[in-house]
Design an enzyme around this catalytic site. Structure first.
Site, PDB file in Angstrom:
ATOM      1  N   CYS B  81       0.832  -1.220   0.000  1.00 22.22           N
ATOM      2  CA  CYS B  81       0.000   0.000   0.000  1.00 22.22           C
ATOM      3  C   CYS B  81       0.854   1.252   0.000  1.00 22.22           C
ATOM      4  O   CYS B  81       0.355   2.348  -0.244  1.00 22.22           O
ATOM      5  CB  CYS B  81      -0.952  -0.007   1.181  1.00 22.22           C
ATOM      6  N   GLY B 121      -4.218 -18.505  -1.874  1.00 20.98           N
ATOM      7  CA  GLY B 121      -2.899 -19.074  -1.638  1.00 20.98           C
ATOM      8  C   GLY B 121      -2.945 -20.579  -1.536  1.00 20.98           C
ATOM      9  O   GLY B 121      -3.904 -21.220  -1.953  1.00 20.98           O
ATOM     10  N   ARG B 193     -22.692  -4.765   8.907  1.00 20.28           N
ATOM     11  CA  ARG B 193     -22.273  -6.127   9.253  1.00 20.28           C
ATOM     12  C   ARG B 193     -20.796  -6.189   9.647  1.00 20.28           C
ATOM     13  O   ARG B 193     -19.968  -5.438   9.134  1.00 20.28           O
ATOM     14  CB  ARG B 193     -22.605  -7.102   8.131  1.00 20.28           C
ATOM     15  N   CYS B 205     -11.967   0.249   4.439  1.00 24.34           N
ATOM     16  CA  CYS B 205     -11.921   1.084   3.249  1.00 24.34           C
ATOM     17  C   CYS B 205     -12.458   0.302   2.059  1.00 24.34           C
ATOM     18  O   CYS B 205     -12.348  -0.922   2.015  1.00 24.34           O
ATOM     19  CB  CYS B 205     -10.497   1.578   2.975  1.00 24.34           C
TER      20      CYS B 205
END
Ligand SMILES: [Zn+2]
Lengths: 147, 387
Positions: B81, B121, B193, B205
């Site tokens: 990020c 994964g 929720r 976000c």
């Protein structure tokens, strides 16, 4: 090496990660550096705390520890049952490991998180899948320790 | 090292652009920044392009194929990020070192609706995938636990995390570049929720698409090109990775590297937290923003809840102090990963220069602005801009 080959050829259960050993009874293995850092992991080139390249002492973990922090996961990949508690467990020997907290109601953890902090736990194992060769895949988790 | 200034900035509104692609979005932001700077692509001497999801695909070169192939050095940057903010820092260093006079940084991402869950994964046989079986390593759980850690240490309540999201959405109503611009009540946030305790849906976000760009110049070039316009100086550009800490390998420690970066940045800029007029910090989850109030020194350790209750982080126009994420932050403005770090620089720059793009939410008399980004795994940047 011989025992690993034998295990690979075996149709018996397999651990989900290499640092989980199923024999003689399920336990986690790792290494300890002379600086005191301890890792639930065998494959390291050096200690990430002090940079020493070893040699490292092999450690077998008792599976006993206490919950440091947790979250309750309500949304995951298809096939993963939710909600479940993901917890960071401080192992008695000094390392921290992530695992599911079992036998503890997720809604209770959310209602009263302070009951979970420091909760004494012990490691347990469970079959979570069958692999392509049809062998049981075994994962570890933690449950409240029996008094 | 020489002084470096932000001459021009530009960003797309964050949102969803299924009809566009990454080079196009990046190119749009680059053109806006070039126009804002009053220069052309032929003036740019080096280009750092931040993008995460298409990192192997030479995104920077493809952006230049949109805006002008001048043959300059292009460096593609990926740092989770912190991808965009790392690209910005590299551009800063290129000019600060004396090697280049004009550098461009672009951050761009197109995430669609795939969410922060990413792939499952487990390598070739999914039977050995550990997610959900050995706990969760996904962002919602990691940042849920970071919040729970604060609850354990200081008795922080869910309401405090929720208040951050209410504030974020209130701020975003004043930002046309924000993906979401709707107000939410405390009940809306608390009753949405649960995703990963204690973060409910509105404390996470959104994902989205977008791009942001900045043109950085030396002092000599500033004098030549600014034409009397005031432009912020990059007073600090700190970058850290996660040092060894007790739980870091089991639970990524997002605090220690932030504290280190903040300390380095404050020292380099010669300012303290009290001098900062506005902060854009990495609120990927409401829990993250709360702990970063303390990590960045905006309040003392264990005082984040009190800080929030006293209006900390809220825009002064709303009766707050130490404004944080007046853009709406990642929670409302959105978080196209690679774009985020450069978008923060845009926001800070606009406040410091009283740019019309920040007018509806202008922080009065802003002289010092701070931008903080965390990429999990981990990388942390703290930039301080002054005017
Ligand atoms: Zn060591």
């Amino acid at each position: 090496m011989a025992s690993e080959k034998a295990q690979a050829a075996d149709s018996g259960p397999r651990p989900i990660v290499p640092f989980l050993r199923l024999e003689p009874k399920p336990h986690l293995v790792g290494i300890r550096c002379s600086c005191g850092a301890i890792y639930v992991d065998l494959n390291r080139v050096a200690c990430s705390r002090c940079g020493s390249a070893g040699p490292f002492e092999q450690v077998s973990f008792s599976g006993k520890g206490s919950v440091y922090v947790f979250s309750v996961v309500h949304q995951s990949f298809p096939g993963i049952p939710t909600p479940y508690i993901t917890a960071i467990v401080d192992l008695a020997e000094g390392a921290a490991i992530r695992g599911n907290l079992l036998d503890f109601p997720p809604e209770q953890a959310q209602r009263d998180p302070h009951k979970v902090f420091g909760l004494p736990v012990e490691m347990v194992t469970r079959v979570v899948a069958k692999d392509r060769e049809g062998r049981d895949v075994v994962a570890f988790g933690f449950r409240p320790a029996k008094r | 090292m020489r002084n470096v200034y932000v001459l021009g900035t530009g960003m797309t509104k964050f949102g969803r652009y299924p009809e566009k692609n990454v080079p196009l979005l990046g190119g749009e932001a680059a053109l806006m920044a070039l126009k804002d700077a009053g220069v052309g692509i032929k003036d740019v001497e080096i280009f750092f392009c931040g993008n995460l999801f298409q990192a192997p695909n030479m995104v920077g070169q493809r952006v230049l194929q949109q805006v002008g192939q001048t043959g300059i050095p292009v460096v593609n940057v990926a740092n989770a990020c912190a991808t965009g903010s790392t690209a910005f820092r590299e551009a800063y260093m290129a000019v600060a070192s004396g090697m280049y006079e004009i550098a461009m940084a672009v951050g761009v991402e197109q995430m669609g609706k795939q969410g922060l869950l990413g792939s499952g994964g487990g390598g070739s046989d999914p039977a050995y995938a550990t997610e959900g079986r050995l706990g969760s390593g996904l962002m919602p759980a990691v940042f849920g636990q970071a919040g729970v850690e604060h609850m354990r240490k200081y008795g922080t309540k869910l309401e405090h995390f929720a208040k951050i999201s209410v504030k974020s959405h209130k701020h975003a109503t004043k930002n046309p570049f924000s993906q979401y611009r709707n107000e939410l009540s405390l009940d809306d946030v608390l009753n949405s929720r649960m995703i990963a305790y204690p973060n409910t849906l509105y404390m996470c976000c959104p994902t989205g698409d977008g791009a942001a760009a900045a043109i950085l110049v030396s002092e000599a070039k500033l004098r030549q090109l600014a034409g009397g316009r005031r432009r912020p100086r990059v007073a600090a550009a700190a970058l850290t990775s996660d040092p060894w800490t007790e739980h870091d390998l089991a639970l990524p420690d997002v605090s220690t590297l932030t504290r280190r970066a903040a300390k380095q940045a404050y020292e380099a800029a010669g300012v303290g937290p009290k001098d900062v007029d506005l902060t854009e910090l990495h609120d990927c989850f409401a829990t993250a923003e709360l702990i970063h109030y303390e990590n960045l020194g905006l309040c003392g350790d264990g005082e984040a809840a009190k800080f929030i209750d006293e209006g900390g982080g809220m825009h002064p126009a709303l009766g707050g102090k130490s404004p944080v994420n007046v853009s709406g932050g990642l929670l409302s403005k959105g978080h196209p990963l690679g774009a985020t770090g450069v978008a923060n620089i845009c926001e800070i720059t606009w406040h410091l220069t009283e740019d019309e793009r920040a007018r509806p939410r202008q922080v009065p008399n802003a002289k010092v602005g701070m931008a903080h980004v965390i990429g999990l795994g981990s990388a942390c940047t703290v930039h301080i801009l002054t005017i």
